[in-house]
Motif scaffolding. Structure first.
Motif, short mmCIF file in Angstrom:
data_model
loop_
_atom_site.label_atom_id
_atom_site.label_comp_id
_atom_site.label_asym_id
_atom_site.label_seq_id
_atom_site.Cartn_x
_atom_site.Cartn_y
_atom_site.Cartn_z
N TYR A 141 0.78 -0.95 0.04
CA TYR A 141 -0.06 -0.05 0.01
C TYR A 141 1.01 1.22 0.07
O TYR A 141 0.59 2.12 -0.73
N LYS A 142 1.86 1.19 0.68
CA LYS A 142 2.93 2.47 0.80
C LYS A 142 3.52 2.70 -0.47
O LYS A 142 3.76 3.90 -0.81
N LEU A 143 3.51 1.47 -1.33
CA LEU A 143 4.13 1.85 -2.67
C LEU A 143 3.23 2.56 -3.51
O LEU A 143 3.62 3.59 -4.16
N VAL A 144 1.88 2.35 -3.59
CA VAL A 144 1.08 3.25 -4.06
C VAL A 144 0.84 4.55 -3.68
O VAL A 144 0.83 5.47 -4.33
N GLU A 145 0.95 4.64 -2.24
CA GLU A 145 0.92 6.05 -1.78
C GLU A 145 2.03 6.79 -2.20
O GLU A 145 1.79 8.09 -2.31
N LYS A 146 3.06 6.30 -2.15
CA LYS A 146 4.30 7.10 -2.68
C LYS A 146 3.99 7.65 -4.10
O LYS A 146 4.45 8.82 -4.27
N GLU A 147 3.79 6.68 -4.92
CA GLU A 147 3.43 7.15 -6.38
C GLU A 147 2.32 8.12 -6.40
O GLU A 147 2.55 9.04 -7.21
N LYS A 148 1.35 8.08 -5.54
CA LYS A 148 0.12 9.02 -5.49
C LYS A 148 0.67 10.56 -5.19
O LYS A 148 0.42 11.33 -5.52
N GLU A 149 1.43 10.22 -3.89
CA GLU A 149 2.06 11.34 -3.25
C GLU A 149 3.04 12.26 -4.12
O GLU A 149 2.68 13.61 -4.49
N HIS A 150 3.75 11.52 -5.04
CA HIS A 150 4.65 12.15 -6.13
C HIS A 150 3.69 12.84 -7.18
O HIS A 150 3.90 13.91 -7.53
N GLU A 151 2.69 12.09 -7.63
CA GLU A 151 1.73 12.65 -8.54
C GLU A 151 1.13 14.01 -8.26
O GLU A 151 1.05 14.91 -8.80
N ILE A 152 0.62 13.93 -6.83
CA ILE A 152 0.02 15.06 -6.45
C ILE A 152 1.00 16.02 -6.38
O ILE A 152 0.62 17.32 -6.62
N LEU A 153 2.15 15.95 -6.00
CA LEU A 153 3.19 17.12 -5.96
C LEU A 153 3.73 17.68 -7.15
O LEU A 153 3.82 18.79 -7.42
N ASN A 155 1.99 17.00 -10.44
CA ASN A 155 0.98 17.11 -11.64
C ASN A 155 0.68 18.56 -11.77
O ASN A 155 -0.31 19.21 -11.19
N ILE A 156 1.43 19.38 -12.77
CA ILE A 156 1.04 20.89 -13.19
C ILE A 156 -0.26 20.74 -14.06
O ILE A 156 -1.18 21.59 -13.83
N ASP A 157 -0.29 19.88 -15.05
CA ASP A 157 -1.57 19.87 -15.77
C ASP A 157 -2.95 19.79 -14.89
O ASP A 157 -3.98 20.73 -15.34
N LEU A 158 -2.77 18.98 -14.03
CA LEU A 158 -4.04 18.88 -13.24
C LEU A 158 -4.45 20.16 -12.60
O LEU A 158 -5.58 20.56 -12.57
N ARG A 159 -3.39 20.84 -12.16
CA ARG A 159 -3.61 22.13 -11.54
C ARG A 159 -4.24 23.10 -12.47
O ARG A 159 -5.00 23.86 -11.98
N VAL A 160 -3.62 23.25 -13.68
CA VAL A 160 -4.27 24.20 -14.41
C VAL A 160 -5.52 23.78 -14.99
O VAL A 160 -6.69 24.78 -14.91
N ASN A 161 -5.98 22.54 -15.18
CA ASN A 161 -7.34 22.20 -15.49
C ASN A 161 -8.31 22.29 -14.27
O ASN A 161 -9.39 22.78 -14.46
N GLU A 162 -7.81 22.29 -13.05
CA GLU A 162 -8.81 22.20 -12.10
C GLU A 162 -9.04 23.66 -11.19
O GLU A 162 -10.12 23.88 -10.90
#
Lengths: 172, 152
Positions: A141-153, A155-162
Motif C-alpha cells: 500500500y505504501k508503494l501506491v501511496e508514494k506514487e500518488k504523493e509524487h503525482e499530487i506534488l 502534476n501541473i496539468d491537473l492544477r491548470v485544469n482544476e
C-alpha cells in the motif's frame, strides 16, 4: 570506565548482551581464522534448502521495498509494478499462473505490472496472503501511496485544469 | 522490530538508522563506552526509540566474501545489566546486521564478529552464533532465525 571495571560491574552474560568489543588478532591468527570461517560457511551453504533459499529471496525483496520507502527520493522506475514483477520473478511464476493464484484476470495483472492501473485493496491484501505475510499489505500500500504523493506534488496539468472549477479563492 | 520496556513489559517499535554527523556530538563515552568517532570509516548504525539512541553498532562490509563484520557494539549505559530499562537492544542491532547481509548477499551472506574469549559462549547461546575458532558467525538458518526473532 576501563574494561576491568566493566568486568567487575557486569557478568559475562550481561556483557555479551550489551557489547561487542574491539578485539585485534594477529595476521597469522586472522589468516587461520578466515580460512576456517570460509570452510564452515561452505558447509552451511551445502545444507541450504530450497525453502531457505526462497525465504531469503523474499526477504531481500522486502528489504529493498522498505529501504525505498524509507528514502524520501521518488524513483519512477521503482513502481508498484516493478516490485510486483520482482515478486513474480522470485517465485518463478508466469503472469497467467500468478493471476490465477490471486484470483484476478490476467489483463488486470498486466495493467498493474505496466503501471496502467493501480492495484485495488483486495489485490494488496491477496498479495500479503499469497506471500504468507512475508510481504505485508501495508508495504504494498505504501508503494501506491508514494506514487500518488509524487503525482499530487508534481502534476501541473491537473492544477491548470482544476483551476477553472474553483471560485472565490481565498485572497491573503 | 521492538524493544521491551522492562518496568511494564511494554513493547516499543524501534528503528535502526545510519548515524548522522550531528549524532557524534550527542554520543558520549560515559553512555556508549567507546570513542565512536574512530568508527567513521565504517558503517555506523543507531537503534532509536522516538528520538532517543538506545544502542550503536559499527560494521564493515567484506563485499568479495559476502560478509559483514560487526566491529563494535554498545548499548546505552541505562540498558545494561540487571537494572536495564529496555531489553533486546543488542539483539536487534545484530539482527539488523543480518538484515543487511541478506539484503546485499542473499542466503550466501554472513555476519561475523571477533569475540572476547570469555563472551564466546554467551554470543552462541543468545544469538545462535556458530563457533569458527577466532570468529563467531551467523549464516544460513541461524541468520534467518535471528531475523524472525527480532522481527526484521
Amino acid at each position: 570506565m576501563k574494561q576491568t571495571k566493566l568486568n567487575e560491574k557486569y557478568t559475562d552474560k550481561e556483557l555479551a548482551e550489551s557489547f561487542v568489543f574491539r578485539n585485534k588478532i594477529t595476521p597469522t591468527q586472522k589468516a587461520e581464522s578466515d580460512m576456517l570461517l570460509s570452510e564452515m560457511r561452505k558447509e552451511i551453504q551445502k545444507s541450504v534448502t530450497p525453502k531457505q533459499q526462497l525465504l531469503s529471496r523474499l526477504l531481500q525483496l522486502k528489504y529493498q521495498i522498505e529501504d525505498y520507502l524509507e528514502n524520501s527520493t521518488y524513483d519512477n522506475k521503482r513502481s508498484f509494478g516493478f516490485f510486483l514483477r520482482g515478486y513474480l520473478e522470485t517465485l518463478n511464476k508466469k503472469n497467467k499462473e500468478f493471476a490465477k493464484d490471486i484470483g484476478i484476470a490476467q489483463t488486470e495483472l498486466s495493467q498493474i505490472l505496466n503501471q496502467h492501473r493501480n492495484p485495488s485493496e483486495k489485490v494488496i491484501i491477496r498479495l500479503e496472503i499469497h506471500s504468507n505475510k512475508i510481504l505485508p499489505a501495508i508495504l504494498w500500500y505504501k508503494l501506491v501511496e508514494k506514487e500518488k504523493e509524487h503525482e499530487i506534488l508534481t502534476n501541473i496539468d491537473l492544477r491548470v485544469n482544476e483551476k477553472d472549477h474553483v471560485r472565490n479563492m481565498v485572497t491573503v | 522490530m521492538y524493544v521491551t520496556e522492562l518496568v511494564n513489559n511494554q513493547k516499543h517499535q524501534v528503528k535502526v538508522k545510519r548515524l548522522d554527523e550531528d549524532d557524534y556530538k550527542k554520543i558520549v563515552k560515559t553512555r556508549f563506552y567507546f570513542n565512536w568517532k574512530t568508527e567513521k570509516k565504517h558503517d555506523v548504525y543507531k537503534l532509536v526509540f522516538q528520538d532517543e539512541i538506545l544502542g550503536l553498532m559499527s560494521c564493515k562490509h567484506y563485499t568479495d566474501e559476502k560478509r559483514i563484520e560487526i566491529k563494535l557494539l554498545a548499548v546505552a549505559k541505562e540498558n545494561r545489566g540487571k537494572s536495564k530499562k529496555y531489553s533486546r537492544v543488542a539483539g536487534t542491532l545484530i539482527g539488523f546486521a543480518c538484515r543487511e547481509a541478506i539484503k546485499y548477499y542473499g542466503i550466501e551472506g554472513c555476519v561475523s564478529l571477533v569475540p572476547k574469549t570469555s563472551l564466546k559462549k554467551h554470543y552462541s547461546d543468545y544469538y545462535g552464533m556458530i563457533d569458527a575458532g577466532w570468529q563467531l558467525f551467523l549464516a544460513g538458518q541461524p541468520m534467518l532465525d535471528m531475523l524472525k526473532e527480532y522481527e526484521l
